[in-house]
Design an enzyme around this catalytic site. Structure first.
Site, short mmCIF file in Angstrom:
data_model
loop_
_atom_site.label_atom_id
_atom_site.label_comp_id
_atom_site.label_asym_id
_atom_site.label_seq_id
_atom_site.Cartn_x
_atom_site.Cartn_y
_atom_site.Cartn_z
N THR A 1 0.86 -1.18 0.00
CA THR A 1 0.00 0.00 0.00
C THR A 1 0.89 1.22 0.00
OG1 THR A 1 -1.88 -1.07 1.03
CG2 THR A 1 -1.75 1.30 1.29
N PHE B 1 1.33 5.14 0.83
CA PHE B 1 0.79 6.16 1.72
C PHE B 1 1.39 7.51 1.34
CE2 PHE B 1 0.39 2.24 4.05
CZ PHE B 1 -0.81 2.38 4.75
#
Ligand code: DC
Length: 495
Positions: free
Chosen positions: A175, A177
């Site tokens: 992921t 960020f």
């Protein structure tokens, strides 16, 4: 004078993936302000309650986080940093017993990331989506027969047991960020810029908008469209490209784009996050030039090179040295300590219980006895555990025949180096001639073909190309060309 301690807002509570990301960005000596929503993270920074905010922007399996994109398009804040974080999902429950689980709670993105695992392991369980993985953990802690898909950290916070680790379907589950701040970040020399824009309703509008990227030599990394929320079937485009907004070519391109766009806003320029501890698995048949290419690449990229074959060779040597046979080797594993170093000159040196065996393991007797060693599943486990431990804390490139398939199915980059049997035979013949050895050309060709057949049909650790490996036929490439190829693949992987 002490620098003022900073504060960071993130999508909470503690043990959420955003909270783990906040710790990665800022360490644990900042004030932490967990928020109830992504909107609140933006708000906390905008109101000056937090210096920075951490928000998820996209997941490699499930795609973009829509709420973050929508907030970005209207915020006055700047993206000042990005980071990619490997997401490992775990199934957690109160008693750790999978047979007791009837309900599984998680965030929709996390559920999406382990759909296949759920189908295979908990086909009957009811899947319930909740707003976050930590709320899921709360449910699992409070309700009988329930479990949560969440981080390892959540197990500690909510006093849950880990039923199964790393249940994500794609082991390469990352992921991305963003860190948000009030002020734009200055150029670091190696930056990326994100913008959001929309086009006019006219022919070739998107083409004209993007043309300055070509004119000014700007490398676009991503474009994604999203409903504009202003007008039905009108879209905003979120674009990432290499360069900083203060770079001359970026400034010029953005000026031209402003003229063409109906709307354009710079979301921020920030240093490129490069994955650091990456693992590269290079597999392929014997004689495909793996080890030379890997060593040269490792030197160029300052990676560690690990020679997995040398471990099987070393164990074989140990058995022969101690007992004259490898048949009792399994019982001796506990007495064997192997170390390997990769020198600045590009040599890989293997030590067995402190003795340098690098030359000894190249003996003919080793090759004659190695089959019984490398075909033993317990010995393979012993070697694989060692390889995984070695690769944990630094970037490594490793070659063998089962590295991408068995040892590191989650390697960041897998390359399958191949070459036709004829070419590999010619390479081997040249190697022997260079060493001044007599060569039986036909014998070598037969050996190569036989070895291919044997390696592919091994019961354990058979030679195979991993599904997600890139294939490289080196038959008509020089060694240097192969190194360039691998280096370029690594560069792409690290972005
Ligand atoms: O690459 P090499 O020739 O040094 O390998 C020595 C032996 O070990 C060879 O028989 C193949 C085997 N091997 C293996 O079974 N699995 C690996 N990952 C690497 C090598």
């Amino acid at each position: 004078m002490n620098e003022r301690i900073k504060s960071v807002a993130f999508l909470g509570p503690e043990a959420s993936f955003s909270s783990i990301a906040a710790t990665r960005f800022f360490g644990d000596s900042v004030f932490r302000h967990p928020q109830r929503s992504i909107h609140d993270v933006f708000l906390s920074v905008k109101n000056g309650n937090s210096d920075f905010g951490v928000v998820p922007i996209e997941n490699s399996t499930e795609g973009s986080v829509g709420v973050t994109l929508d907030e970005l398009s209207i915020t006055s804040l700047s993206i000042v940093e990005e980071k990619q974080m490997r997401i490992s999902l775990n199934l957690l429950s109160k008693d750790g017993d999978i047979s007791q689980i009837k309900k599984v709670y998680s965030h929709p993105q996390s559920i999406g990331q382990c759909r296949e695992w759920m189908k295979a392991n908990l086909p009957e369980a009811e899947i319930i989506t909740v707003v976050s993985t930590t709320v899921a953990a709360e449910h699992a802690a409070a309700e009988p027969y329930s479990a949560a898909v969440a981080s390892n950290e959540a197990a500690g916070v909510y006093e849950l047991k880990v039923v199964a680790e790393n249940i994500e379907d794609m082991k390469n589950n990352y992921t991305r960020f963003f860190v948000l701040g009030q002020l734009p970040a200055p150029p670091s020399g190696n930056d990326k810029t994100s913008i959001v824009c929309s086009v006019r309703d006219e022919p070739a509008a998107l083409f004209n908008l993007l043309k300055p990227f070509a004119d000014y030599g700007i490398n676009m990394k991503k474009i994604e469209s999203r409903p504009s929320k202003h007008k039905l079937w009108e879209y905003s485009f979120f674009i990432d490209f290499i360069g900083h907004r203060d770079n001359e070519n970026v400034r010029a391109a953005l000026e031209k784009m402003q003229e063409k766009a109906a709307f354009l806003k710079i979301l921020g320029s920030y240093p490129l996050d490069r994955k650091k501890n990456i693992t590269i698995a290079v597999d392929g048949p014997a004689g495909s030039g793996k080890s030379t290419a890997c060593k040269k690449t490792a030197l160029l990229k300052s990676f560690k090179y690990i020679d997995s074959g040398a471990l099987y060779r070393s164990l074989t040597w140990y058995g022969l040295e101690k007992a004259g046979t490898v048949s009792g080797l399994e019982a001796m594993l506990k007495d064997i300590e192997i170390k390997q170093i990769f020198t600045d000159e590009g040599d890989c040196i293997t030590f067995v219980n402190g003795r340098d065996v690098s030359l000894l393991i190249r003996d003919e007797a080793i090759v004659k006895n190695i089959g019984a060693v490398s075909d033993n599943p317990n010995i393979r486990d012993f070697v694989n555990t060692m390889l995984r431990k070695w690769a944990k804390s630094e970037p490594v490139i490793m070659d063998g025949r089962d590295i991408g398939t068995v040892v590191f199915p989650e390697a960041d980059l897998k390359i399958y180096l191949d070459a036709s049997a004829d070419v590999r035979a010619l390479r081997r013949i040249k190697e022997y001639r260079d060493m001044g050895k007599d060569v039986d050309e036909n014998g070598i060709k037969k050996q190569i073909t036989q070895r291919d057949e044997d390696d592919r049909s091994r019961k354990y650790g058979a030679l195979a190309m991993a599904e997600d490996a890139v294939y490289c036929d080196t038959s008509s490439m020089t060694q240097d060309e192969v190194v360039v190829y691998i280096t370029e693949m690594i560069e792409k992987t690290m972005l």
